[in-house]
Design an enzyme around this catalytic site. Sequence first.
Site, PDB file in Angstrom:
ATOM      1  N   HIS A   1       0.841  -1.207   0.000  1.00  0.00           N
ATOM      2  CA  HIS A   1       0.000   0.000   0.000  1.00  0.00           C
ATOM      3  C   HIS A   1       0.874   1.255   0.000  1.00  0.00           C
ATOM      4  O   HIS A   1       0.616   2.207  -0.736  1.00  0.00           O
ATOM      5  CB  HIS A   1      -0.862   0.067   1.277  1.00  0.00           C
ATOM      6  CG  HIS A   1      -1.872  -1.020   1.417  1.00  0.00           C
ATOM      7  ND1 HIS A   1      -1.999  -1.770   2.565  1.00  0.00           N
ATOM      8  CD2 HIS A   1      -2.836  -1.468   0.582  1.00  0.00           C
ATOM      9  CE1 HIS A   1      -2.988  -2.625   2.426  1.00  0.00           C
ATOM     10  NE2 HIS A   1      -3.510  -2.477   1.230  1.00  0.00           N
TER      11      HIS A   1
ATOM     12  N   LYS B   1     -15.177  -8.360   4.112  1.00  0.00           N
ATOM     13  CA  LYS B   1     -14.051  -8.711   4.992  1.00  0.00           C
ATOM     14  C   LYS B   1     -14.337  -8.328   6.442  1.00  0.00           C
ATOM     15  O   LYS B   1     -14.814  -7.216   6.694  1.00  0.00           O
ATOM     16  CB  LYS B   1     -12.782  -7.970   4.555  1.00  0.00           C
ATOM     17  CG  LYS B   1     -12.259  -8.335   3.181  1.00  0.00           C
ATOM     18  CD  LYS B   1     -11.027  -7.482   2.870  1.00  0.00           C
ATOM     19  CE  LYS B   1     -10.502  -7.710   1.456  1.00  0.00           C
ATOM     20  NZ  LYS B   1      -9.482  -6.704   1.083  1.00  0.00           N
TER      21      LYS B   1
ATOM     22  N   ARG C   1      -1.974  -5.946  -8.426  1.00  0.00           N
ATOM     23  CA  ARG C   1      -0.877  -6.862  -8.138  1.00  0.00           C
ATOM     24  C   ARG C   1      -0.715  -7.905  -9.226  1.00  0.00           C
ATOM     25  O   ARG C   1       0.390  -8.238  -9.629  1.00  0.00           O
ATOM     26  CB  ARG C   1      -1.137  -7.592  -6.814  1.00  0.00           C
ATOM     27  CG  ARG C   1      -0.948  -6.721  -5.620  1.00  0.00           C
ATOM     28  CD  ARG C   1      -1.478  -7.376  -4.389  1.00  0.00           C
ATOM     29  NE  ARG C   1      -2.911  -7.567  -4.517  1.00  0.00           N
ATOM     30  CZ  ARG C   1      -3.729  -7.817  -3.509  1.00  0.00           C
ATOM     31  NH1 ARG C   1      -3.244  -7.973  -2.311  1.00  0.00           N
ATOM     32  NH2 ARG C   1      -5.018  -7.942  -3.704  1.00  0.00           N
TER      33      ARG C   1
ATOM     34  N   SER D   1      -2.946  -7.602   2.870  1.00  0.00           N
ATOM     35  CA  SER D   1      -3.222  -7.536   4.307  1.00  0.00           C
ATOM     36  C   SER D   1      -3.682  -8.904   4.818  1.00  0.00           C
ATOM     37  O   SER D   1      -3.355  -9.301   5.933  1.00  0.00           O
ATOM     38  CB  SER D   1      -4.314  -6.498   4.591  1.00  0.00           C
ATOM     39  OG  SER D   1      -3.911  -5.229   4.164  1.00  0.00           O
TER      40      SER D   1
HETATM   41  O1  PNS Z   1      -8.513  -2.891   0.420  1.00  0.00           O
HETATM   42  P1  PNS Z   1      -9.792  -3.400  -0.190  1.00  0.00           P
HETATM   43  O2  PNS Z   1     -10.573  -4.203   0.833  1.00  0.00           O
HETATM   44  O3  PNS Z   1      -9.568  -4.178  -1.454  1.00  0.00           O
HETATM   45  O4  PNS Z   1     -10.644  -2.098  -0.574  1.00  0.00           O
HETATM   46  C1  PNS Z   1     -11.938  -2.222  -1.173  1.00  0.00           C
HETATM   47  C2  PNS Z   1     -12.716  -0.923  -0.978  1.00  0.00           C
HETATM   48  C3  PNS Z   1     -12.855  -0.605   0.511  1.00  0.00           C
HETATM   49  C4  PNS Z   1     -11.986   0.205  -1.676  1.00  0.00           C
HETATM   50  C5  PNS Z   1     -14.108  -1.136  -1.611  1.00  0.00           C
HETATM   51  O5  PNS Z   1     -14.754  -2.222  -1.004  1.00  0.00           O
HETATM   52  C6  PNS Z   1     -14.970   0.113  -1.531  1.00  0.00           C
HETATM   53  O6  PNS Z   1     -14.822   1.034  -2.335  1.00  0.00           O
HETATM   54  N1  PNS Z   1     -15.876   0.147  -0.517  1.00  0.00           N
HETATM   55  C7  PNS Z   1     -16.763   1.288  -0.288  1.00  0.00           C
HETATM   56  C8  PNS Z   1     -18.170   1.018  -0.849  1.00  0.00           C
HETATM   57  C9  PNS Z   1     -18.149   1.142  -2.358  1.00  0.00           C
HETATM   58  O7  PNS Z   1     -18.050   2.216  -2.909  1.00  0.00           O
HETATM   59  N2  PNS Z   1     -18.158  -0.033  -3.025  1.00  0.00           N
HETATM   60  C10 PNS Z   1     -17.913  -0.107  -4.442  1.00  0.00           C
HETATM   61  C11 PNS Z   1     -19.128  -0.474  -5.193  1.00  0.00           C
HETATM   62  S1  PNS Z   1     -18.636  -0.831  -6.841  1.00  0.00           S
END
Ligand code: PNS
Length: 159
Positions: A17, A41, A90, A127
């Site tokens: 990150h 998660k 990645r 993570s």
């Molecule tokens: O580190 P991660 O868990 O891969 O991050 C994913 C994250 C938190 C960026 C994603 O789940 C997100 O944007 N969550 C907020 C809700 C949202 O906007 N979801 C996307 C719908 S397409």
Amino acid sequence: MKRAVCPGSFDPVTYGHLDIIKRASLQFDEVVVAVLANRTKASLFSVEERMEMIRLTTADFKNVRVDSWQGLLVDYCKANSVQAIVKGLRAVTDFDYELQMAQVNLQGVGVETMFMATAPTHSFLSSSIVKELAHYGGDVSSMVPGIVNEALKARVAGK
Ligand code: PNS
């Protein structure tokens, strides 16, 4: 001002990150690292704990700040005049889901997503892997900063 967001669950932040955040900070006037909820998660650290770890480990990046958000990423972008979402890719396994999210976010309020290739040294890093290793006493010191390593050890020990 060109403002980008690096969104994620950051549970906890890793060197992977931090590499993306640093490289994004060289391309934009301001980068906001936003801790968001990923409903798929369960988290090990609270949002405040995750934010503090990111604050401490990005303190040297002067145009980076840390925030959190409970709702949709596009709504955060709209409310905070964010022009671009920056994500690290990645491997090809990340691509399907990330492309889907990027397209939904583009369709929603027209926020662009820019993908950065993860540095090869970090391509295996996540993570989830870090938490799994730490849970069983594995050495994650090459994957996360010292303060994150200590926080993981304490959390695994039940503190
Ligand atoms: O580190 P991660 O868990 O891969 O991050 C994913 C994250 C938190 C960026 C994603 O789940 C997100 O944007 N969550 C907020 C809700 C949202 O906007 N979801 C996307 C719908 S397409």
